[in-house]
Design a protein around this motif. Structure first.
Motif, PDB file in Angstrom:
ATOM      1  N   GLU A  85       7.845 -61.366 -76.517  1.00  0.00           N
ATOM      2  CA  GLU A  85       6.685 -61.739 -77.326  1.00  0.00           C
ATOM      3  C   GLU A  85       6.438 -63.234 -77.240  1.00  0.00           C
ATOM      4  O   GLU A  85       5.294 -63.689 -77.247  1.00  0.00           O
ATOM      5  N   ALA A  86       7.518 -63.995 -77.190  1.00  0.00           N
ATOM      6  CA  ALA A  86       7.407 -65.448 -77.122  1.00  0.00           C
ATOM      7  C   ALA A  86       8.504 -65.993 -76.224  1.00  0.00           C
ATOM      8  O   ALA A  86       9.589 -65.404 -76.125  1.00  0.00           O
ATOM      9  N   LEU A  87       8.218 -67.105 -75.563  1.00  0.00           N
ATOM     10  CA  LEU A  87       9.161 -67.692 -74.614  1.00  0.00           C
ATOM     11  C   LEU A  87       9.008 -69.205 -74.643  1.00  0.00           C
ATOM     12  O   LEU A  87       7.885 -69.721 -74.566  1.00  0.00           O
ATOM     13  N   ARG A  88      10.144 -69.892 -74.795  1.00  0.00           N
ATOM     14  CA  ARG A  88      10.147 -71.349 -74.749  1.00  0.00           C
ATOM     15  C   ARG A  88      10.925 -71.780 -73.525  1.00  0.00           C
ATOM     16  O   ARG A  88      12.063 -71.339 -73.314  1.00  0.00           O
ATOM     17  N   LEU A 142       4.768 -61.664 -64.090  1.00  0.00           N
ATOM     18  CA  LEU A 142       4.093 -62.942 -63.853  1.00  0.00           C
ATOM     19  C   LEU A 142       5.196 -63.994 -63.767  1.00  0.00           C
ATOM     20  O   LEU A 142       5.833 -64.316 -64.763  1.00  0.00           O
ATOM     21  N   HIS A 143       5.426 -64.474 -62.557  1.00  0.00           N
ATOM     22  CA  HIS A 143       6.468 -65.452 -62.317  1.00  0.00           C
ATOM     23  C   HIS A 143       5.865 -66.846 -62.453  1.00  0.00           C
ATOM     24  O   HIS A 143       4.814 -67.136 -61.859  1.00  0.00           O
ATOM     25  N   ILE A 144       6.552 -67.698 -63.219  1.00  0.00           N
ATOM     26  CA  ILE A 144       6.090 -69.067 -63.402  1.00  0.00           C
ATOM     27  C   ILE A 144       7.153 -69.985 -62.803  1.00  0.00           C
ATOM     28  O   ILE A 144       8.282 -70.032 -63.307  1.00  0.00           O
ATOM     29  N   THR A 145       6.776 -70.703 -61.762  1.00  0.00           N
ATOM     30  CA  THR A 145       7.712 -71.572 -61.050  1.00  0.00           C
ATOM     31  C   THR A 145       7.510 -73.023 -61.471  1.00  0.00           C
ATOM     32  O   THR A 145       6.383 -73.523 -61.440  1.00  0.00           O
ATOM     33  N   ALA A 146       8.604 -73.643 -61.886  1.00  0.00           N
ATOM     34  CA  ALA A 146       8.574 -75.056 -62.299  1.00  0.00           C
ATOM     35  C   ALA A 146       7.416 -75.342 -63.244  1.00  0.00           C
ATOM     36  O   ALA A 146       6.531 -76.152 -62.936  1.00  0.00           O
ATOM     37  N   PRO A 147       7.382 -74.670 -64.394  1.00  0.00           N
ATOM     38  CA  PRO A 147       6.238 -74.831 -65.294  1.00  0.00           C
ATOM     39  C   PRO A 147       6.100 -76.237 -65.846  1.00  0.00           C
ATOM     40  O   PRO A 147       7.083 -76.994 -65.953  1.00  0.00           O
ATOM     41  N   LYS A 148       4.850 -76.549 -66.225  1.00  0.00           N
ATOM     42  CA  LYS A 148       4.519 -77.814 -66.860  1.00  0.00           C
ATOM     43  C   LYS A 148       3.999 -77.541 -68.261  1.00  0.00           C
ATOM     44  O   LYS A 148       3.571 -76.412 -68.542  1.00  0.00           O
ATOM     45  N   PRO A 149       4.001 -78.555 -69.132  1.00  0.00           N
ATOM     46  CA  PRO A 149       3.493 -78.332 -70.499  1.00  0.00           C
ATOM     47  C   PRO A 149       2.091 -77.724 -70.533  1.00  0.00           C
ATOM     48  O   PRO A 149       1.784 -76.931 -71.441  1.00  0.00           O
ATOM     49  N   GLU A 150       1.248 -78.044 -69.566  1.00  0.00           N
ATOM     50  CA  GLU A 150      -0.112 -77.495 -69.562  1.00  0.00           C
ATOM     51  C   GLU A 150      -0.160 -75.999 -69.241  1.00  0.00           C
ATOM     52  O   GLU A 150      -1.226 -75.378 -69.355  1.00  0.00           O
ATOM     53  N   ASP A 151       0.955 -75.418 -68.875  1.00  0.00           N
ATOM     54  CA  ASP A 151       1.033 -73.965 -68.678  1.00  0.00           C
ATOM     55  C   ASP A 151       1.237 -73.224 -69.998  1.00  0.00           C
ATOM     56  O   ASP A 151       1.229 -71.988 -70.029  1.00  0.00           O
ATOM     57  N   SER A 152       1.455 -73.973 -71.064  1.00  0.00           N
ATOM     58  CA  SER A 152       1.633 -73.356 -72.381  1.00  0.00           C
ATOM     59  C   SER A 152       0.357 -72.627 -72.783  1.00  0.00           C
ATOM     60  O   SER A 152      -0.736 -73.205 -72.761  1.00  0.00           O
ATOM     61  N   ALA A 153       0.485 -71.347 -73.124  1.00  0.00           N
ATOM     62  CA  ALA A 153      -0.656 -70.495 -73.465  1.00  0.00           C
ATOM     63  C   ALA A 153      -0.104 -69.113 -73.800  1.00  0.00           C
ATOM     64  O   ALA A 153       1.102 -68.865 -73.674  1.00  0.00           O
ATOM     65  N   THR A 154      -1.004 -68.216 -74.195  1.00  0.00           N
ATOM     66  CA  THR A 154      -0.639 -66.801 -74.298  1.00  0.00           C
ATOM     67  C   THR A 154      -1.116 -66.100 -73.040  1.00  0.00           C
ATOM     68  O   THR A 154      -2.259 -66.291 -72.617  1.00  0.00           O
ATOM     69  N   TYR A 155      -0.234 -65.320 -72.431  1.00  0.00           N
ATOM     70  CA  TYR A 155      -0.567 -64.590 -71.213  1.00  0.00           C
ATOM     71  C   TYR A 155      -0.708 -63.102 -71.550  1.00  0.00           C
ATOM     72  O   TYR A 155       0.185 -62.502 -72.130  1.00  0.00           O
ATOM     73  N   LEU A 156      -1.857 -62.564 -71.183  1.00  0.00           N
ATOM     74  CA  LEU A 156      -2.202 -61.187 -71.504  1.00  0.00           C
ATOM     75  C   LEU A 156      -2.244 -60.342 -70.239  1.00  0.00           C
ATOM     76  O   LEU A 156      -2.685 -60.807 -69.188  1.00  0.00           O
ATOM     77  N   THR A 158       2.288 -62.483 -74.254  1.00  0.00           N
ATOM     78  CA  THR A 158       3.493 -63.320 -74.342  1.00  0.00           C
ATOM     79  C   THR A 158       3.038 -64.748 -74.607  1.00  0.00           C
ATOM     80  O   THR A 158       2.245 -65.303 -73.842  1.00  0.00           O
ATOM     81  N   ARG A 159       3.538 -65.314 -75.718  1.00  0.00           N
ATOM     82  CA  ARG A 159       3.210 -66.718 -76.042  1.00  0.00           C
ATOM     83  C   ARG A 159       4.220 -67.617 -75.347  1.00  0.00           C
ATOM     84  O   ARG A 159       5.412 -67.565 -75.642  1.00  0.00           O
ATOM     85  N   LEU A 160       3.742 -68.427 -74.423  1.00  0.00           N
ATOM     86  CA  LEU A 160       4.612 -69.313 -73.649  1.00  0.00           C
ATOM     87  C   LEU A 160       4.448 -70.746 -74.132  1.00  0.00           C
ATOM     88  O   LEU A 160       3.335 -71.254 -74.243  1.00  0.00           O
ATOM     89  N   LYS A 161       5.585 -71.382 -74.379  1.00  0.00           N
ATOM     90  CA  LYS A 161       5.597 -72.798 -74.748  1.00  0.00           C
ATOM     91  C   LYS A 161       6.490 -73.518 -73.746  1.00  0.00           C
ATOM     92  O   LYS A 161       7.668 -73.153 -73.594  1.00  0.00           O
ATOM     93  N   VAL A 162       5.937 -74.510 -73.060  1.00  0.00           N
ATOM     94  CA  VAL A 162       6.705 -75.301 -72.099  1.00  0.00           C
ATOM     95  C   VAL A 162       6.894 -76.692 -72.680  1.00  0.00           C
ATOM     96  O   VAL A 162       5.925 -77.402 -72.962  1.00  0.00           O
TER      97      VAL A 162
END
Lengths: 111, 110
Positions: A9-12, A73-87, A105-109
């Motif tokens: 549901e959420a990922l940091r 959905l694979h996120i490689t080397a995420p940046k803070p601007e990738d923070s969002a909810t992915y549907l 999924t609420r993603l916080k980088v």
């Protein structure tokens, strides 16, 4: 009944820490699996469409993959601007053009 | 950005009053949708349209009606607003593949 379940549901994540989001689905014949990004206060923004098992799509740090039961959905080397909810959403071959969404999924980088 | 405009963007209304939300598109897409988004429930389909004057119910259609008299406009009406209809409403359009969403209407029923 068509159903979509997203996890977690959420990922940091720390900046640069790669990870994957999961979308499990059950449909009566898949007619497309769709990934969206949603920022707070805005509408979902289309990212990818996948149609058949084994298909992959990439865009910058994001890569979407599809099997017969789930999508990642694979996120490689995420940046803070990738923070969002992915549907994740699916459309079935039931004869209609309805899109069934997961709860996201609420993603916080973190920098 | 896909040419979708929702109006109004924000609205506060009283319980029992009728409310109409408008979705306007400039893409000439055949399919149009109304979703509501609530915490813990994600996006839920209210009604959708597959052509002018052709509409069908989604999973949460009770208390809502829709009309589509022109390709470009899809109206959602809350016949008698209730507090449970406080939500963010999104319009979406599709030409048959992916859907594109508007910016949303935040509706508060007091």
């Amino acid at each position: 009944e068509d159903q979509v379940t997203q996890s977690p549901e959420a990922l940091r994540l720390q900046e640069g820490e790669s990870s994957s989001l999961n979308c499990s689905y059950t449909v009566s014949g898949l007619r497309g699996l769709f990934w969206y990004r949603q920022d707070p206060g805005k509408g979902p923004e289309f990212l990818f469409t996948l149609y058949s098992a084994g298909e992959e799509k990439e865009k910058e740090r994001l890569k979407a993959t599809l099997t017969k039961k789930e999508s990642f959905l694979h996120i490689t080397a995420p940046k803070p601007e990738d923070s969002a909810t992915y549907l994740c959403a699916v459309r079935s071959r039931s004869g209609t053009y309805k899109y069934i969404f997961g709860t996201g999924t609420r993603l916080k980088v973190l920098a | 950005d896909a040419g979708i405009t929702q109006s109004p963007r924000h609205k506060v209304t009283e319980t029992g009053t009728p409310v109409t939300l408008r979705c306007h598109q400039t893409e000439n897409h055949r399919y149009m949708y109304w979703y509501r988004q609530d915490p813990g429930h994600g996006l839920r389909l209210i009604h959708y349209s597959y052509g002018v004057k052709d509409t069908d119910k989604g999973e949460v259609s009770d208390g809502y009606s829709v009309s589509r008299s022109k390709t470009e406009d899809f109206l959602l009406t809350l016949e008698s607003a209730t507090s449970s209809q406080t939500s963010v409403y999104f319009c979406a359009i599709s030409g048959g593949t992916e859907a594109f969403f508007g910016q949303g209407t935040r509706l508060t029923v007091v």
